[in-house]
Motif scaffolding. Structure first.
Motif, PDB file in Angstrom:
ATOM      1  N   GLU A 190       0.652  -1.050   0.153  1.00  0.00           N
ATOM      2  CA  GLU A 190       0.156   0.347  -0.217  1.00  0.00           C
ATOM      3  C   GLU A 190       0.776   1.492  -0.332  1.00  0.00           C
ATOM      4  O   GLU A 190       0.858   2.446  -0.408  1.00  0.00           O
ATOM      5  N   LYS A 210      -4.115  -8.557  -6.094  1.00  0.00           N
ATOM      6  CA  LYS A 210      -2.620  -7.191  -5.699  1.00  0.00           C
ATOM      7  C   LYS A 210      -2.873  -6.397  -7.563  1.00  0.00           C
ATOM      8  O   LYS A 210      -2.719  -5.333  -7.807  1.00  0.00           O
ATOM      9  N   ILE A 262       4.240  -4.769 -13.051  1.00  0.00           N
ATOM     10  CA  ILE A 262       3.571  -5.619 -11.545  1.00  0.00           C
ATOM     11  C   ILE A 262       4.322  -6.777 -11.586  1.00  0.00           C
ATOM     12  O   ILE A 262       4.231  -7.663 -11.954  1.00  0.00           O
ATOM     13  N   GLY A 314      -4.870   2.081  -8.624  1.00  0.00           N
ATOM     14  CA  GLY A 314      -4.243   3.160  -7.437  1.00  0.00           C
ATOM     15  C   GLY A 314      -3.316   3.182  -8.490  1.00  0.00           C
ATOM     16  O   GLY A 314      -2.902   4.549  -7.880  1.00  0.00           O
ATOM     17  N   THR A 315      -2.471   3.202  -9.324  1.00  0.00           N
ATOM     18  CA  THR A 315      -1.383   4.070  -9.929  1.00  0.00           C
ATOM     19  C   THR A 315      -1.865   4.288 -11.909  1.00  0.00           C
ATOM     20  O   THR A 315      -3.435   3.715 -12.276  1.00  0.00           O
ATOM     21  N   ALA A 356       1.362   7.007  -6.691  1.00  0.00           N
ATOM     22  CA  ALA A 356       0.170   7.541  -7.323  1.00  0.00           C
ATOM     23  C   ALA A 356       0.642   9.340  -6.909  1.00  0.00           C
ATOM     24  O   ALA A 356      -0.302   9.967  -7.842  1.00  0.00           O
ATOM     25  N   ARG A 411      -5.806  -4.139  -7.586  1.00  0.00           N
ATOM     26  CA  ARG A 411      -5.252  -2.756  -6.795  1.00  0.00           C
ATOM     27  C   ARG A 411      -3.935  -1.336  -7.531  1.00  0.00           C
ATOM     28  O   ARG A 411      -4.077  -0.030  -7.440  1.00  0.00           O
ATOM     29  N   PHE A 412      -2.879  -2.510  -8.212  1.00  0.00           N
ATOM     30  CA  PHE A 412      -2.435  -1.565  -8.876  1.00  0.00           C
ATOM     31  C   PHE A 412      -3.027  -1.375  -9.235  1.00  0.00           C
ATOM     32  O   PHE A 412      -2.539   0.180 -10.334  1.00  0.00           O
ATOM     33  N   ILE A 437       2.058   2.236  -3.626  1.00  0.00           N
ATOM     34  CA  ILE A 437       0.879   2.150  -4.160  1.00  0.00           C
ATOM     35  C   ILE A 437       0.911   3.756  -4.090  1.00  0.00           C
ATOM     36  O   ILE A 437       0.172   4.781  -5.200  1.00  0.00           O
ATOM     37  N   ARG A 438       0.889   4.336  -2.729  1.00  0.00           N
ATOM     38  CA  ARG A 438       0.862   5.582  -2.773  1.00  0.00           C
ATOM     39  C   ARG A 438       1.817   6.079  -3.461  1.00  0.00           C
ATOM     40  O   ARG A 438       1.855   7.643  -3.981  1.00  0.00           O
TER      41      ARG A 438
END
Length: 159
Positions: free
Chosen positions: A100, A124, A117, A131-132, A107, A127-128, A103-104
């Motif tokens: 996480e 995951k 990835i 989130g990106t 981003a 989420r990748f 990701i932040r």
């Protein structure tokens, strides 16, 4: 980080260059000019004290043929990763404490032209992707993106 670098070295040596590297071989990646070669040399000479360069390909740079071996720039300060130019055969490598946070970290930066990835966890991957932002994403590979000649290159646009 040490594990992935060890694996990269092993795969590149055993699968790509089983007979060693000949810097004069035209099929290997070469820089485009002596100025670019010298730029890489200058960049690597200015690494901070807590940074180092690890050759992934066991070969010496050769200015005559403009060959520069693939190298990882190991960085302790993740905030400096944006200052490391992915130029020629160099790439920055930082350790981020967890997924996480990574990701932040990604981003909050300018969109990358490409993102990769490596995971078996489909959550995951999702989420990748959510989130990106980048020009293109490749999952569990890096060459498919580079070798696909039908993909547009060089920019990341808002939709």
């Amino acid at each position: 980080r040490d594990t992935i670098l060890k694996e990269m070295k092993s795969i590149i040596k055993n699968e790509w260059y089983p007979n060693g590297v000949d810097s004069k071989e035209p099929d290997y990646c070469h820089l485009v000019s002596k100025q670019h070669f010298q730029h890489v040399e200058r960049f690597l000479s200015r690494l901070n004290e807590d940074e180092s360069c690890v050759k992934i390909v066991d070969a010496e740079p050769d200015i005559a043929s403009l060959f520069y071996p693939v190298s990882a720039i190991l960085m302790e300060d993740p905030e400096r990763i944006g200052e490391v130019e992915v130029f020629g055969s160099n790439f920055g490598c930082v350790v981020i404490e967890d997924f996480e946070t990574a990701i932040r970290f990604i981003a909050k930066r300018e969109s990358a032209l490409s993102a990769y990835i490596f995971t078996k966890d489909s959550k995951k991957v999702d989420r990748f992707l959510d989130g990106t932002k980048s020009g293109g994403v490749t999952v569990n590979d890096c060459m498919k993106h580079a070798l696909n000649d039908t993909l547009q290159r060089g920019e990341c646009q808002e939709i």
